[in-house]
Design a protein around this motif. Structure first.
Motif, short mmCIF file in Angstrom:
data_model
loop_
_atom_site.label_atom_id
_atom_site.label_comp_id
_atom_site.label_asym_id
_atom_site.label_seq_id
_atom_site.Cartn_x
_atom_site.Cartn_y
_atom_site.Cartn_z
N SER A 128 -10.84 7.84 -0.62
CA SER A 128 -12.23 7.82 0.43
C SER A 128 -12.23 9.23 1.04
O SER A 128 -11.31 10.09 1.09
CB SER A 128 -12.09 6.90 1.38
N ALA A 131 -8.33 3.29 -0.03
CA ALA A 131 -9.09 4.31 0.55
C ALA A 131 -8.46 5.51 0.92
O ALA A 131 -8.87 6.79 1.17
CB ALA A 131 -9.53 3.65 2.03
N ASP A 132 -6.80 5.49 1.25
CA ASP A 132 -6.16 6.45 1.53
C ASP A 132 -6.17 7.61 0.39
O ASP A 132 -6.17 8.86 0.64
CB ASP A 132 -4.80 6.29 2.00
N GLU A 177 -6.76 -2.53 -0.47
CA GLU A 177 -8.19 -1.43 0.22
C GLU A 177 -7.68 -0.30 0.93
O GLU A 177 -8.24 0.79 0.75
CB GLU A 177 -8.70 -2.63 1.07
N ASN A 178 -6.42 -0.60 1.49
CA ASN A 178 -6.29 0.73 2.40
C ASN A 178 -5.61 1.69 1.57
O ASN A 178 -5.67 2.95 2.01
CB ASN A 178 -5.37 0.30 3.51
N ILE A 179 -4.84 1.65 0.73
CA ILE A 179 -4.12 2.72 -0.11
C ILE A 179 -5.02 3.24 -1.14
O ILE A 179 -4.93 4.33 -1.28
CB ILE A 179 -2.85 1.91 -0.99
N PRO A 224 -6.64 5.24 5.91
CA PRO A 224 -6.69 6.47 6.20
C PRO A 224 -6.87 7.16 7.48
O PRO A 224 -7.88 6.50 8.17
CB PRO A 224 -8.11 7.11 5.32
N TYR A 284 -4.11 15.43 0.19
CA TYR A 284 -3.44 15.75 1.29
C TYR A 284 -3.02 17.20 1.23
O TYR A 284 -2.65 17.90 2.37
CB TYR A 284 -1.94 14.98 1.41
N VAL A 342 -9.18 -0.44 6.64
CA VAL A 342 -10.41 -0.91 6.10
C VAL A 342 -10.24 -2.43 5.68
O VAL A 342 -11.02 -3.13 4.94
CB VAL A 342 -11.06 -0.25 4.96
N HIS A 356 -5.84 18.48 3.19
CA HIS A 356 -5.67 18.13 4.50
C HIS A 356 -4.96 19.02 5.25
O HIS A 356 -5.20 19.43 6.20
CB HIS A 356 -5.05 16.76 4.54
N SER A 405 -0.85 4.36 4.04
CA SER A 405 -1.02 3.46 2.82
C SER A 405 -1.39 2.22 3.30
O SER A 405 -2.17 1.50 2.53
CB SER A 405 0.12 3.44 2.24
#
Lengths: 101, 424
Positions: free
Chosen positions: B424, B420-421, B416-418, A42, B54, A47, B57, A38
């Motif tokens: 993306s 993307a997780d 940005e990361n969450i 990913p 997920y 990023v 995944h 998180s």
């Protein structure tokens, strides 16, 4: 039908596979690792400004986490989070992140 | 030689028998003997989008359909930054374009009915979609009708909650921009539990930040339904005293019961206050779609109780609930919703394969709150599921008591990361 050699090979595989097939142990680590993503992006590929953690060595991962736990390493939110995980979980997460690219 | 799990089960009868003996699911779901199992996820926010991704995944043999009425995801976290003019709507708006690449079938529609016996979801567009397991991640329903006069004032554009990021975020930003210098911004905090416990106090900080720069004679009256600042008290007290002295009039135990859009007043048991911009945030309950599945099952019929190892409803089999709709001691944050989603995704994959899910998952909450246009604080906690006690907060966590520039940078990085997780 399997010959003796195949049976032995399979028996060896059974031992290896059980750790993966047991589900709980394996998925336990994968779910914790996923919760790291998180903030670390990913697959552990950030990023943003947070560091990526995909592909770092297990030793480096474990040392960083243990140093956050003891407060030896300066940091921000990791100083609050690292202490929540067991040593075994940290080892397992380190092994897992080392396999990611 | 490589064997996948399925081959392994075929060739090692004895081993498989031993493995499976310990795997009796408490749930009624069986491994799908024929055809691929199908999971339907309702709601593509933090919880739903993450869960869909997920599941694919970890369970690439599982078909996943994700039902979402909106074209794009608009993030509640960082929407307060938009109110302050630090970011714009484009920044907090993200597309769903990448989700089909993970094999997720996206359906743009509203869910209008759920038959939990036949395991069928019906949509406004007329579709009937069968599921093996259903995941509900609808966020909250905002109970505007619990505040007298709210619906009329809202329809007239005189009050907004902006507690779901989107058009009301834009509307509130415009109202703040149009407000004259020396005006009064009245905001209310609902009585807990509500979505995003620190959100109202962060909003007070960031609106004050905007006023300080653009209209410094203006004031904020913060009417709190709670007895005290409900989250990150030390951090927000520090921020209000340090950056915005005299600008924020904080009034605890002051839940609004009425709004008058003509007089521009908000009434509580103790006060009637007049404002130029009214931002009343009513109390909330689990999203509407939870009612359709009959899973708003706590004592008030407001929130959903779940098995915390699987996030499956405690009363309706094969229905999992994620995020703000769940009744728990875990904070109602977007970050937490993605953690619910990951635990649930893993559990669903295991259950559909006839294996037992991890009975003791570990989750974490990380939540940043901006205290100005360049500083932020955070709370970080790890929670470990104890089968007897629920999720237990682990030692060592907690919140910062002051903002810092590094954490403002990390707050944006977190977003940005969450995103993307999830997407993306």
């Amino acid at each position: 039908m399997y010959n003796k050699k195949t049976t032995l090979a399979l028996a060896g595989f059974v031992g290896l596979a059980l750790s993966g097939i047991a589900g709980a142990a394996d998925m336990h680590t994968q779910v914790i690792a996923a919760t790291c993503m998180s903030c670390h992006g990913p697959g552990g590929n950030s990023v943003g400004a947070a560091p990526g953690i995909a592909g770092i060595s297990q030793d480096r991962f474990v040392k960083a986490m243990q140093d956050y736990k003891t407060g030896k390493r300066p940091g921000t939110v990791m100083l609050k989070l690292a202490g929540g995980y067991t040593d075994a979980e940290i080892e397992a997460m380190g092994a897992y992140f080392a396999t990611l690219k | 030689m490589t064997l996948n799990r399925r081959d392994f089960l075929k060739v090692s009868g004895a081993g498989a028998a031993i493995t499976l003996t310990g795997c009796s699911s408490q749930s009624s779901s069986k491994p799908a003997a024929k055809g691929k199992p199908h999971v339907v996820v309702v709601g593509a926010g933090f919880g739903g989008a993450t869960c869909a991704k997920y599941i694919r995944h970890w369970g690439p043999n599982i078909d996943v359909t994700l039902i979402e009425p909106n074209d794009k995801f608009v993030s509640c976290p960082l929407s307060n930054w938009v109110l302050a003019g630090i970011k714009d709507m484009n920044f907090i708006t993200r597309g769903y374009d990448n989700l089909p690449k993970h094999g997720i079938k996206m359906v743009k529609d509203y869910v209008t009915g759920i038959d939990t016996d036949k395991r069928v979801v019906k949509t406004k567009g007329g579709a009937s979609i069968s599921y093996d397991r259903l995941v509900l991640a609808p966020g909250v329903e905002i109970l505007t009708n619990t505040v007298k006069g709210y619906d009329a004032a809202e329809a007239a554009g005189k009050v907004v909650h902006a507690w779901k990021a989107g058009p009301q975020t834009v509307q509130l930003r415009k109202q703040l921009e149009a407000m004259p210098d020396g005006g009064v911004f009245v905001m209310s905090v609902p009585t807990a539990p509500y979505r995003c416990p620190p959100g109202p106090y962060e909003r007070a900080c960031l609106v004050a930040q905007y006023f300080k720069l653009a209209k410094p004679k203006s004031k904020i009256i913060l009417l709190d339904g709670n007895a005290d600042i409900a989250s990150k008290k030390a951090l927000f007290t520090w921020a209000w005293n340090t950056f915005y002295p005299g600008m924020i009039d904080y009034r605890p135990n002051n839940a609004p019961f009425a709004v008058d859009g003509n007089a521009m007043t908000v009434s509580t048991e103790f006060d009637q206050v007049k404002g130029d911009v009214l931002n009343v945030v009513p109390k909330q309950r689990a999203g509407e779609v939870c009612e359709l599945a009959g899973v708003r099952n706590d004592s008030n019929k407001a929130w959903c109780t779940v098995n915390f190892a699987t996030f499956e409803s405690t009363t309706v089999p094969n229905v999992h609930i994620l995020g703000d709709s769940v009744l728990s001691n875990l904070p109602k944050s977007g970050h937490m919703a993605t953690n619910h989603a990951k635990v649930a995704a893993a559990a669903i994959v295991e259950l559909l394969a006839g294996r037992q899910p991890d009975p003791m998952p570990v989750v974490a909450n990380t939540c940043y709150s901006a205290t100005s246009d360049s500083t932020a604080g955070f709370v970080g906690d790890v929670f470990r599921l104890d089968p007897e006690k629920g999720y237990v907060k682990q030692a060592g966590g907690g919140a910062t008591s002051q903002g810092a520039e590094i954490n403002f940078t990390y707050a944006e990085s977190w977003a940005e990361n969450i995103w993307a997780d999830m997407l993306s």
